[in-house]
Design an enzyme around this catalytic site. Structure first.
Site, PDB file in Angstrom:
ATOM      1  CD  GLU A 163      33.399 -55.307 -10.226  1.00 17.07           C
ATOM      2  OE1 GLU A 163      32.392 -55.897 -10.634  1.00 17.07           O
ATOM      3  OE2 GLU A 163      33.842 -55.454  -9.085  1.00 17.07           O
ATOM      4  CD  GLU A 359      33.391 -53.111  -5.803  1.00 17.16           C
ATOM      5  OE1 GLU A 359      33.095 -54.325  -5.819  1.00 17.16           O
ATOM      6  OE2 GLU A 359      32.861 -52.267  -6.548  1.00 17.16           O
TER       7      GLU A 359
HETATM    8  O1  IFM Z   1      27.940 -55.664  -5.544  1.00 19.04           O
HETATM    9  C1  IFM Z   1      28.979 -55.822  -6.448  1.00 19.04           C
HETATM   10  C2  IFM Z   1      29.466 -54.484  -6.950  1.00 19.04           C
HETATM   11  O2  IFM Z   1      28.431 -53.754  -7.538  1.00 19.04           O
HETATM   12  C3  IFM Z   1      30.548 -54.671  -7.983  1.00 19.04           C
HETATM   13  N1  IFM Z   1      31.604 -55.532  -7.473  1.00 19.04           N
HETATM   14  C4  IFM Z   1      31.205 -56.777  -6.868  1.00 19.04           C
HETATM   15  C5  IFM Z   1      30.155 -56.540  -5.801  1.00 19.04           C
HETATM   16  C6  IFM Z   1      29.736 -57.875  -5.155  1.00 19.04           C
HETATM   17  O3  IFM Z   1      29.217 -58.730  -6.105  1.00 19.04           O
END
Ligand code: IFM
Length: 444
Positions: A163, A359
């Protein structure tokens, strides 16, 4: 007890990769056994972490990784996405921890999928300018070469960055994350240098023989608040910032119109960097949580997803009504995952390699987390609809295995399939863990 949804999840293709994700700073603890990072320094500042906590111990995964790998094995996932802490690798013996973790995963039959940067820049690198300094990209590639040299005999799948959009926006533009810079649009070099670091890392990994490389970019649909031209324009700009600023350079080797003009630096240098950034990938990772409804600026600060957005942004974020929300206040909109994937396929065509959802998850309290089951159930069905629509999706990773240090929120947001008691560090699988285990068994 886990309750299965009435209808079984549709069957995913053979070879589809099922996994869960974590990151080093959020779970490892053992901060004294590594170099400091930007997050250690940021956390020390007053009022930065909502519950006043730190990640000094977190889940103590550094010492309890065997227990956590046993949880992975019992869950039945094929892969575990974790991140390698650059500050730990800089410390004497720091890589030994990842050696042990990778070996333990091998014994458990779980494929390791390391992310090489998940926001925890070494403090020494930050002091030299951090991501605003082009040299950080070169130093990242050197660190990657060291990691792949050590782990490459047992790790075949790699993720370069997690990200960069959030790390740019929250860490460098708004300052609500480490390193806490508030540069607004002057943060764009941090985006460019992270992307360059990605491209250089791909080259370093390839030079070491790696053949299975991706990135984990966060994306979500930007829904215009109305058909009003001002709202459409604002939503289009938000889409550029969240989605296309990070996908176009990687997939097309160019910055999108509307961003390219804002990118500082010599145009020829940027063009040369873009060739590196667009090194071909084996797959493209997408972190998906929710869509965003965007309208014209309203001239006021906005509370959004746990953050306060300043009034001077050229857009405003509006509430999405008619959907349930997680404890974080994020709307639960599974169909936006299908929309996102089909729109990516339509926009990027054959420049889009196979996709992996790196994710997807939600924050809810409680051990009997039926809302998480509903969330995951809905998103798996939405993902399957994208497959049926012809999007080449090869894997799905739940965020997250464990409740953990949720950055500026501290421990107040629980994303885990496994509950962690942060006093005793005891792990207790939640109902969603049992539910997912059954889903994975049924998938074979
Ligand atoms: O916890 C975070 C992660 O580190 C990166 N993506 C989003 C998740 C939830 O906010």
């Amino acid at each position: 007890m886990a309750r299965m949804a009435t209808n079984p999840i549709p069957q995913f293709p053979a070879g589809f990769l099922w996994g869960v994700s974590t990151s080093a700073h959020q779970i490892e603890g053992a901060v004294e056994e590594r170099e400091p990072s930007v997050w250690d320094a940021f956390t020390d500042g007053p009022g930065r972490i909502k519950d006043g906590s730190t990640a000094a111990v977190a889940c103590d995964h550094y010492h309890r990784y065997r227990e956590d790998v046993a949880l992975l094995r019992e869950l039945g996932v094929g892969a575990y996405r974790f991140s390698v802490s650059w500050p730990r690798v800089l410390s004497p013996g720091g890589l030994d921890f990842y050696d042990r973790l990778v070996d333990e995963l091998g014994t458990a039959g779980v494929r390791p999928v390391p992310t090489l940067f998940h926001w925890d820049l070494p403090w020494s690198v930050e002091e030299a300018g951090g991501w605003l300094n082009r040299d950080t990209a070169e130093r990242f590639a050197e660190y990657v070469a060291v990691v792949v040299e050590r782990l490459g005999d047992r790790v075949s799948r790699w993720i370069t960055l997690n990200e960069p959009a959030e790390h740019t926006l929250l860490g460098h533009a708004l300052g609500t994350h480490a390193p806490g810079r508030q540069l607004m649009f002057d943060a764009l070099p941090a985006a460019h240098h992270q992307l360059l670091a990605h491209g250089l890392a791909v080259r370093a990994l390839r030079a070491a023989g790696a053949t299975d490389i991706g990135i984990a970019n966060s994306h979500g649909p930007a829904w215009p608040a109305s058909d009003d031209p001002a709202d459409l324009e604002a939503a289009g700009f938000y889409d550029l910032l969240l989605n296309r600023l990070f996908a176009d350079p990687v997939l097309l080797g160019q910055y999108p119109e509307g961003i390219a003009e804002l990118m500082p630096g010599d145009a020829e240098d940027v063009a040369a960097d873009l060739k590196v950034i667009a090194e071909p990938l084996d797959w493209y990772g997408i972190n998906y949580y929710a869509p965003t409804k965007v309208g014209a600026p309203q001239g006021t600060e906005i509370e959004f997803g746990g953050f306060t957005l300043p009034a001077e942004l050229p857009f405003s974020v509006r509430e999405i009504e008619g959907y349930p929300v997680t404890d974080f206040g994020w709307p639960v909109v599974p169909e936006a995952l299908t929309e996102l994937l089909t729109s990516f396929r339509d926009h990027y065509g054959d420049r889009l390699p196979p996709v992996v959802i790196t994710e997807n998850g939600c924050s809810y309290e409680g051990l009997d987390d039926q809302e998480r089951i509903t969330f995951l159930d809905g998103h798996l069905r939405a993902l399957h609809r994208a497959l049926e629509a012809g999007v080449d999706v090869r894997g799905y990773f739940v965020w997250s295995l464990l409740d953990n240090f949720e950055w500026a929120e501290g421990y107040a947001r629980r994303f885990g399939l496994v509950h962690v008691n942060f006093e005793t560090l005891e792990r207790t699988p939640k109902a969603s863990y049992g539910w997912l285990r059954e889903v994975l068994r049924a998938q074979g």
